[in-house]
Design a protein around this motif. Structure first.
Motif, PDB file in Angstrom:
ATOM      1  N   GLU A   3      38.909  35.215  43.907  1.00  0.00           N
ATOM      2  CA  GLU A   3      38.640  36.495  44.564  1.00  0.00           C
ATOM      3  C   GLU A   3      39.941  37.209  44.916  1.00  0.00           C
ATOM      4  OE1 GLU A   3      36.456  39.692  46.012  1.00  0.00           O
ATOM      5  OE2 GLU A   3      36.001  38.050  44.613  1.00  0.00           O
ATOM      6  N   ALA A   4      40.931  36.462  45.388  1.00  0.00           N
ATOM      7  CA  ALA A   4      42.210  37.071  45.737  1.00  0.00           C
ATOM      8  C   ALA A   4      42.869  37.698  44.519  1.00  0.00           C
ATOM      9  CB  ALA A   4      43.133  36.025  46.355  1.00  0.00           C
ATOM     10  N   ALA A   5      42.784  37.024  43.387  1.00  0.00           N
ATOM     11  CA  ALA A   5      43.379  37.557  42.159  1.00  0.00           C
ATOM     12  C   ALA A   5      42.555  38.693  41.575  1.00  0.00           C
ATOM     13  CB  ALA A   5      43.526  36.431  41.141  1.00  0.00           C
ATOM     14  N   ARG A   6      41.246  38.622  41.745  1.00  0.00           N
ATOM     15  CA  ARG A   6      40.359  39.609  41.129  1.00  0.00           C
ATOM     16  C   ARG A   6      40.542  40.994  41.730  1.00  0.00           C
ATOM     17  NH1 ARG A   6      35.898  42.333  42.037  1.00  0.00           N
ATOM     18  NH2 ARG A   6      35.750  41.529  44.169  1.00  0.00           N
ATOM     19  N   VAL A   7      40.783  41.044  43.042  1.00  0.00           N
ATOM     20  CA  VAL A   7      40.817  42.348  43.716  1.00  0.00           C
ATOM     21  C   VAL A   7      42.143  43.077  43.524  1.00  0.00           C
ATOM     22  CG1 VAL A   7      39.122  41.636  45.438  1.00  0.00           C
ATOM     23  CG2 VAL A   7      41.567  41.336  45.923  1.00  0.00           C
ATOM     24  N   ILE A   8      43.102  42.461  42.868  1.00  0.00           N
ATOM     25  CA  ILE A   8      44.350  43.161  42.577  1.00  0.00           C
ATOM     26  C   ILE A   8      44.042  44.366  41.694  1.00  0.00           C
ATOM     27  CG2 ILE A   8      46.605  42.994  41.459  1.00  0.00           C
ATOM     28  CD1 ILE A   8      46.400  41.473  44.099  1.00  0.00           C
ATOM     29  N   ASP A   9      44.542  45.509  42.083  1.00  0.00           N
ATOM     30  CA  ASP A   9      44.213  46.763  41.389  1.00  0.00           C
ATOM     31  C   ASP A   9      45.115  46.955  40.172  1.00  0.00           C
ATOM     32  OD1 ASP A   9      43.590  49.297  40.584  1.00  0.00           O
ATOM     33  OD2 ASP A   9      43.617  50.171  42.586  1.00  0.00           O
ATOM     34  N   GLY A  10      44.574  46.630  39.002  1.00  0.00           N
ATOM     35  CA  GLY A  10      45.339  46.773  37.768  1.00  0.00           C
ATOM     36  C   GLY A  10      45.690  48.211  37.468  1.00  0.00           C
TER      37      GLY A  10
ATOM     38  N   ALA B   1      51.445  39.868  40.483  1.00  0.00           N
ATOM     39  CA  ALA B   1      50.719  40.245  41.702  1.00  0.00           C
ATOM     40  C   ALA B   1      49.595  39.263  41.984  1.00  0.00           C
ATOM     41  CB  ALA B   1      50.173  41.663  41.550  1.00  0.00           C
ATOM     42  N   ARG B   2      48.910  38.819  40.942  1.00  0.00           N
ATOM     43  CA  ARG B   2      47.832  37.850  41.139  1.00  0.00           C
ATOM     44  C   ARG B   2      48.368  36.502  41.616  1.00  0.00           C
ATOM     45  NH1 ARG B   2      43.855  39.212  35.895  1.00  0.00           N
ATOM     46  NH2 ARG B   2      42.540  40.700  37.040  1.00  0.00           N
ATOM     47  N   ILE B   3      49.501  36.101  41.106  1.00  0.00           N
ATOM     48  CA  ILE B   3      50.102  34.842  41.547  1.00  0.00           C
ATOM     49  C   ILE B   3      50.470  34.923  43.022  1.00  0.00           C
ATOM     50  CG2 ILE B   3      52.140  33.375  41.302  1.00  0.00           C
ATOM     51  CD1 ILE B   3      52.000  33.952  38.255  1.00  0.00           C
TER      52      ILE B   3
ATOM     53  N   VAL C 203      47.249  27.716  38.849  1.00  0.00           N
ATOM     54  CA  VAL C 203      45.880  28.063  39.256  1.00  0.00           C
ATOM     55  C   VAL C 203      45.418  29.299  38.499  1.00  0.00           C
ATOM     56  CG1 VAL C 203      44.397  28.789  41.167  1.00  0.00           C
ATOM     57  CG2 VAL C 203      46.135  27.017  41.531  1.00  0.00           C
ATOM     58  N   LEU C 204      46.293  30.303  38.388  1.00  0.00           N
ATOM     59  CA  LEU C 204      45.941  31.501  37.629  1.00  0.00           C
ATOM     60  C   LEU C 204      45.715  31.162  36.160  1.00  0.00           C
ATOM     61  CD1 LEU C 204      45.515  34.534  37.442  1.00  0.00           C
ATOM     62  CD2 LEU C 204      47.996  34.797  37.137  1.00  0.00           C
ATOM     63  N   LYS C 205      46.503  30.257  35.624  1.00  0.00           N
ATOM     64  CA  LYS C 205      46.330  29.839  34.231  1.00  0.00           C
ATOM     65  C   LYS C 205      44.930  29.268  34.006  1.00  0.00           C
ATOM     66  CE  LYS C 205      48.272  26.638  30.804  1.00  0.00           C
ATOM     67  NZ  LYS C 205      49.307  25.584  30.574  1.00  0.00           N
ATOM     68  N   VAL C 206      44.453  28.478  34.950  1.00  0.00           N
ATOM     69  CA  VAL C 206      43.108  27.910  34.842  1.00  0.00           C
ATOM     70  C   VAL C 206      42.063  29.026  34.883  1.00  0.00           C
ATOM     71  CG1 VAL C 206      41.398  26.424  35.941  1.00  0.00           C
ATOM     72  CG2 VAL C 206      43.797  25.699  35.833  1.00  0.00           C
ATOM     73  N   LEU C 207      42.236  29.961  35.809  1.00  0.00           N
ATOM     74  CA  LEU C 207      41.283  31.073  35.923  1.00  0.00           C
ATOM     75  C   LEU C 207      41.265  31.904  34.645  1.00  0.00           C
ATOM     76  CD1 LEU C 207      42.078  32.213  39.578  1.00  0.00           C
ATOM     77  CD2 LEU C 207      40.017  31.020  38.798  1.00  0.00           C
ATOM     78  N   GLU C 208      42.436  32.137  34.077  1.00  0.00           N
ATOM     79  CA  GLU C 208      42.513  32.914  32.842  1.00  0.00           C
ATOM     80  C   GLU C 208      41.885  32.163  31.674  1.00  0.00           C
ATOM     81  OE1 GLU C 208      46.590  35.498  33.683  1.00  0.00           O
ATOM     82  OE2 GLU C 208      46.735  33.502  32.761  1.00  0.00           O
ATOM     83  N   ALA C 209      42.122  30.852  31.612  1.00  0.00           N
ATOM     84  CA  ALA C 209      41.535  30.056  30.529  1.00  0.00           C
ATOM     85  C   ALA C 209      40.017  30.097  30.580  1.00  0.00           C
ATOM     86  CB  ALA C 209      42.035  28.611  30.615  1.00  0.00           C
TER      87      ALA C 209
END
Length: 404
Positions: free
Chosen positions: A368-375, A395-397, A319-325
């Protein structure tokens, strides 16, 4: 010097439709007289002027003579001797060849009002066949007016087919094709534009990647409509009903291009059509001169649309791979475009028109869950270089897994 309201403004007014732009033709004037009266010249190919107050376009009455192929293959004549009737005679359809003077009198030498009442799109003269853009305009008008009961006159269809058979359509320039297609795509029933082009034979030239889908079977278990071309235009219709963006509507056209080149030995299955569809999507976009943003969106949706359908089966990392792509953290509109096409893909099947699409909420929540992770916080743990990126992804995963 006398001016007349002409074309689409009158057509739409008589039909009771909203009037967007008003165009005027001026009879009995020269360019010098127009500028002396305060009009601003803007025409490149022939004299067109902007009214000093309303800024509406006023074109000098003109005639044209065919001098070559395509949209630019004309020699225009303007002068104070050109009559209104001669100007109207060069227009494409009778419903666009109506004029009204400032005193309210209507000039309709070619029966446009009768055709409006009868619901018929008919060419003014055989000169229609001299300009291939007119075939695209015919398709666009049909897409707009067919829901009101309009049909295309048989002789006009015959003329359009003759244009294709005679090769005139081969001389279309990409910017004119895209300009008409873009306007058609944003209509309420854009699929009718492509059906009309196909009925004339022009679709095979204008958008062969779509034309090749017709006749390609799909599994009836998932696609009661069976035909891949029919399905694609059903998807486009559903995207339009959902008020999807231009990028999503163009992607809806492209998303299954790969099915036209599925190996025959695996039909009606289309395993791998997503990857196969990238090259024809790129080819169509390049040929038509589609803007870069739309081209990128179409390519990405073509590649990843079935992943969203299967989001319940995907690992969080996928799912993260799709969001990143999709570059979805910087470009959230791409998620919405993907959702619009995928929901239309599900509903663009016979009997599934009102089917729910719960995958939409899941991909939004995952993003949204992945976006709010504080890099920045992760980087502050003393990590360096690639370690920061790996920790951020991990952390995003975990966030995606906890959410969906």
């Amino acid at each position: 010097m006398q001016r007349y309201l002409v074309g689409g403004a009158l057509r739409d007014e008589f039909l009771g439709l909203p009037v967007a732009d008003r165009d005027w033709v001026v009879v009995g004037a020269t360019p010098k007289q127009m500028t002396a009266a305060g009009y601003t010249p803007v025409g490149r190919d022939f004299p067109v002027f902007l009214h000093p107050e309303t800024r509406e376009e006023h074109a000098l009455a003109r005639t044209e003579r065919k001098s070559g192929h395509g949209y630019h293959g004309f020699v225009f004549h303007t002068g104070s001797d050109v009559t209104l009737e001669a100007d109207l005679a060069r227009r494409d359809l009778t419903v666009n060849a109506i004029a009204r003077a400032d005193d309210g009198s209507v000039i309709d030498p070619y029966g446009g009002r009768a055709d409006l009442e009868a619901g018929v799109l008919r060419h003014v003269s055989d000169a229609f066949a001299e300009d291939p853009v007119r075939l695209l305009r015919l398709a666009r008008y049909y897409a707009r007016l067919a829901p009101l009961g309009f049909t295309v006159a048989d002789k006009t269809m015959d003329l359009a087919r003759a244009m294709v058979a005679g090769g005139e359509i081969d001389h279309l320039v990409p910017e004119r094709v895209w300009a008409e297609m873009e306007r058609a795509l944003m209509g309420a029933e854009p699929q009718l534009f492509f059906y009309l082009l196909r009925a004339t034979g022009a679709l095979a030239i204008v958008l062969p990647e779509l034309d090749r889908l017709f006749g390609v079977p799909q599994p009836v278990r998932y696609h009661p409509e069976i035909d891949s071309g029919v399905h694609t235009l059903l998807v486009l219709g559903q995207a339009a009903r959902a008020k999807a963006s231009l990028a999503a509507r163009f992607a809806a056209i492209c998303h299954d291009f790969g099915k036209a080149i599925t190996p025959k030995d695996i039909l009606p299955s289309h395993r791998g059509h997503e990857e196969r569809g990238i090259a024809p999507t790129e080819a169509a976009s390049e040929r038509l001169g589609v803007p870069k943003r739309l081209r990128q969106t179409a390519r990405l949706i073509t590649r990843w649309h079935t992943h969203l359908h299967r989001i319940d089966e995907l690992r969080p990392g996928t799912v993260l791979k799709v969001l990143e792509a999709l570059d979805a953290f910087r470009r959230p509109e791409r998620i919405e475009d993907l959702i619009a096409v995928c929901a239309a893909d599900v509903r663009g099947r016979l009997g599934y028109e009102h089917h729910a699409y719960p995958q939409a909420d899941k991909i939004r929540k995952a993003r949204e869950a992945a976006r709010v992770i504080d890099g920045a916080a992760i980087a502050g743990r003393g990590l360096e270089g690639p370690e920061i990126g790996r920790a951020l992804r991990a952390a995003r995963i975990r966030a995606i897994a906890a959410t969906i």
